[in-house]
Design a protein around this motif. Structure first.
Motif, PDB file in Angstrom:
ATOM      1  N   PRO A 150       0.973  -1.147  -0.013  1.00 30.76           N
ATOM      2  CA  PRO A 150      -0.057   0.218   0.340  1.00 30.76           C
ATOM      3  C   PRO A 150       1.305   1.198  -0.178  1.00 30.76           C
ATOM      4  O   PRO A 150       1.444   1.082   0.584  1.00 30.76           O
ATOM      5  N   GLU A 172      -2.952   5.105   0.982  1.00 37.95           N
ATOM      6  CA  GLU A 172      -4.034   4.058   1.702  1.00 37.95           C
ATOM      7  C   GLU A 172      -2.953   3.450   3.057  1.00 37.95           C
ATOM      8  O   GLU A 172      -4.027   2.912   3.899  1.00 37.95           O
ATOM      9  N   ARG A 173      -1.704   3.820   3.489  1.00 37.41           N
ATOM     10  CA  ARG A 173      -1.800   3.018   4.475  1.00 37.41           C
ATOM     11  C   ARG A 173      -2.385   4.151   6.408  1.00 37.41           C
ATOM     12  O   ARG A 173      -2.845   3.550   6.400  1.00 37.41           O
ATOM     13  N   MET A 204      -2.552  -3.560   6.166  1.00 37.76           N
ATOM     14  CA  MET A 204      -2.205  -2.551   4.903  1.00 37.76           C
ATOM     15  C   MET A 204      -1.282  -1.437   5.891  1.00 37.76           C
ATOM     16  O   MET A 204      -0.837  -0.881   5.263  1.00 37.76           O
TER      17      MET A 204
END
Length: 151
Positions: free
Chosen positions: A10, A14-15, A65
């Protein structure tokens, strides 16, 4: 077919989003009193009913993630080819076939082709990692005993 090389880590955005979502999801799950939950997708207005186990799995995905780990979900009973199994283990296909024939990993034959349960490949990989860790610790202790390693 997706290979382990196709699974991407990711990105930063996204993280961050995964971390925020994970925190909210876990606090919501802790308040649930039922084994299923009705959720609404805001953009479409669609409501769906999910088992809480699915939300827990989503929580695990979001946690991984947020730590930047690549994610792949595979049903446990899935069988993989020897090529895929060797990719998972990070070894050559001939070496994997040798492991299979030595009985170190279970497999079945479909015609001339060998099939290996994904779960068995992962279990073998974990076992090898534990063995490597154990041997490294033994080597460190031996070095300490010989005065070659300062702790």
């Amino acid at each position: 077919m997706i290979t382990t090389n196709d699974i991407e880590r990711p990105n930063k955005r996204e993280r961050k989003l995964a971390q925020e979502s994970y925190t909210s999801l876990i606090s919501s799950i802790e308040q649930l009193k039922s084994d299923q939950v009705k959720i609404e997708i805001e953009e479409t207005g669609e409501r769906i009913i999910l088992p809480v186990k699915a939300l827990n799995l989503l929580g695990e995905i979001l946690k991984a993630m947020s730590q930047g780990k690549p994610i792949s979900i595979v049903p446990l009973a899935t069988e993989v080819t020897t090529q895929k199994a060797s990719e998972i283990l990070g070894c050559s296909r001939p070496y994997l076939v040798k492991l299979l024939e030595e009985g170190k990993i279970e497999y079945t034959k479909v015609g001339k082709h060998r099939r290996v349960k994904h779960e068995d490949v992962i279990d073998y990989k974990k076992k090898m990692k534990e063995e490597q860790k154990k041997r490294l610790i033994e080597m460190m202790h031996a070095d300490e005993d010989l005065g070659l390693y300062d702790s």
